[in-house]
Design a protein around this motif. Structure first.
Motif, mmCIF file in Angstrom:
data_model
loop_
_atom_site.group_PDB
_atom_site.id
_atom_site.type_symbol
_atom_site.label_atom_id
_atom_site.label_comp_id
_atom_site.label_asym_id
_atom_site.label_seq_id
_atom_site.Cartn_x
_atom_site.Cartn_y
_atom_site.Cartn_z
ATOM 1 N N ASN A 254 -1.709 -51.380 27.291
ATOM 2 C CA ASN A 254 -2.303 -52.430 28.103
ATOM 3 C C ASN A 254 -1.611 -52.554 29.460
ATOM 4 O O ASN A 254 -1.670 -53.592 30.097
ATOM 5 N N ARG A 255 -0.949 -51.484 29.923
ATOM 6 C CA ARG A 255 -0.268 -51.514 31.213
ATOM 7 C C ARG A 255 -1.290 -51.513 32.345
ATOM 8 O O ARG A 255 -2.253 -50.764 32.330
ATOM 9 N N THR A 256 -1.004 -52.305 33.336
ATOM 10 C CA THR A 256 -1.906 -52.403 34.481
ATOM 11 C C THR A 256 -1.584 -51.307 35.490
ATOM 12 O O THR A 256 -0.542 -50.641 35.414
ATOM 13 N N VAL A 257 -2.469 -51.148 36.456
ATOM 14 C CA VAL A 257 -2.250 -50.167 37.519
ATOM 15 C C VAL A 257 -0.963 -50.502 38.270
ATOM 16 O O VAL A 257 -0.157 -49.613 38.576
ATOM 17 N N LEU A 258 -0.751 -51.764 38.549
ATOM 18 C CA LEU A 258 0.443 -52.188 39.266
ATOM 19 C C LEU A 258 1.721 -51.896 38.475
ATOM 20 O O LEU A 258 2.729 -51.452 39.037
ATOM 21 N N ALA A 259 1.675 -52.115 37.167
ATOM 22 C CA ALA A 259 2.848 -51.844 36.326
ATOM 23 C C ALA A 259 3.182 -50.358 36.314
ATOM 24 O O ALA A 259 4.359 -49.968 36.410
ATOM 25 N N ILE A 260 2.162 -49.519 36.227
ATOM 26 C CA ILE A 260 2.395 -48.066 36.213
ATOM 27 C C ILE A 260 2.896 -47.601 37.572
ATOM 28 O O ILE A 260 3.813 -46.779 37.652
ATOM 29 N N ARG A 261 2.328 -48.132 38.650
ATOM 30 C CA ARG A 261 2.768 -47.759 39.990
ATOM 31 C C ARG A 261 4.228 -48.155 40.202
ATOM 32 O O ARG A 261 5.023 -47.381 40.742
ATOM 33 N N HIS A 262 4.599 -49.335 39.769
ATOM 34 C CA HIS A 262 5.979 -49.792 39.926
ATOM 35 C C HIS A 262 6.941 -48.901 39.126
ATOM 36 O O HIS A 262 8.026 -48.549 39.615
ATOM 37 N N ARG A 263 6.548 -48.553 37.922
ATOM 38 C CA ARG A 263 7.404 -47.693 37.095
ATOM 39 C C ARG A 263 7.568 -46.321 37.750
ATOM 40 O O ARG A 263 8.669 -45.767 37.786
ATOM 41 N N TRP A 264 6.468 -45.755 38.279
ATOM 42 C CA TRP A 264 6.542 -44.447 38.924
ATOM 43 C C TRP A 264 7.451 -44.527 40.157
ATOM 44 O O TRP A 264 8.239 -43.610 40.398
ATOM 45 N N LEU A 265 7.358 -45.593 40.934
ATOM 46 C CA LEU A 265 8.216 -45.722 42.103
ATOM 47 C C LEU A 265 9.685 -45.805 41.711
ATOM 48 O O LEU A 265 10.551 -45.243 42.387
ATOM 49 N N SER A 266 9.973 -46.488 40.602
ATOM 50 C CA SER A 266 11.359 -46.551 40.109
ATOM 51 C C SER A 266 11.848 -45.167 39.702
ATOM 52 O O SER A 266 12.976 -44.768 40.028
ATOM 53 N N ILE A 267 11.000 -44.430 38.992
ATOM 54 C CA ILE A 267 11.367 -43.075 38.551
ATOM 55 C C ILE A 267 11.567 -42.176 39.761
ATOM 56 O O ILE A 267 12.556 -41.437 39.852
ATOM 57 N N GLN A 268 10.634 -42.230 40.704
ATOM 58 C CA GLN A 268 10.695 -41.373 41.881
ATOM 59 C C GLN A 268 11.960 -41.642 42.697
ATOM 60 O O GLN A 268 12.646 -40.710 43.123
ATOM 61 N N LYS A 269 12.309 -42.893 42.892
ATOM 62 C CA LYS A 269 13.503 -43.248 43.650
ATOM 63 C C LYS A 269 14.759 -42.710 42.970
ATOM 64 O O LYS A 269 15.632 -42.111 43.610
ATOM 65 N N ALA A 270 14.847 -42.895 41.652
ATOM 66 C CA ALA A 270 16.026 -42.442 40.913
ATOM 67 C C ALA A 270 16.123 -40.916 40.903
ATOM 68 O O ALA A 270 17.210 -40.355 41.090
#
Length: 166
Positions: free
Chosen positions: A14-30
């Motif tokens: 039930n993850r939203t588009v915003l939740a997935i985008r935020h998670r990807w940005l965290s992964i990408q930054k790290a």
């Protein structure tokens, strides 16, 4: 990205588009930050260190600032063109190549589980293209004339050395 996530997850979410985008940005930054540390460790080229030792050293450098929790993500993404920062090695002739030139990854040498590797190098950037176009083309007649003059000077020097030896 949201559609890809739900197609490949294999379980309902039930993850939203915003939740997935935020998670990807965290992964990408790290992963970007860790890749920088890993490149630094690789450039040190310490003898006797295995690749795992280099990964551990990069993780220690990363953990000096914050905990490194995306190792599993880095293992998947490290061979992608964005994070592929492998330097060209000195070829057998002994001439060095440009340090910042990127190489395509050979999927036989570096296999990645469950992923395809794009075997192309990144395209030339805007600034480097401008610099390349701004450089004047070398005049072949002028350079060949210079080579002839240098060859003649070398020949005269050889004759002078031969005369001095006798």
């Amino acid at each position: 990205m949201h559609d890809y996530f739900h197609e490949n997850l294999g379980a309902p979410s039930n993850r939203t588009v915003l939740a997935i985008r935020h998670r990807w940005l965290s992964i990408q930054k790290a992963v970007n930050k860790f890749s920088g540390f890993f490149s630094t460790v690789e450039r040190l080229n310490e003898s006797g260190k295995t690749e795992q030792n280099r990964i551990d050293d990069a993780a220690k450098m990363y953990e000096d600032t914050e905990p490194w929790t995306f190792g599993h993500c880095w293992n998947v993404l490290r061979y992608e063109p964005k994070w592929n920062d492998k330097m060209l090695e000195i070829n057998t002739v002994g001439t060095a190549t440009r340090v910042n030139q990127r190489v395509a990854v050979n999927s036989v040498d570096d296999p990645v589980e469950g992923g395809n590797i794009d075997n192309t190098a990144r395209p030339e950037g805007r600034d480097s293209a401008k610099k390349r176009k701004a450089r004047p083309c070398a005049d072949t007649s002028a350079s060949s004339a210079a080579i002839e003059v240098l060859s003649a000077m070398n020949a005269r020097g050889q004759l002078k050395d031969d005369k001095e030896d006798t």
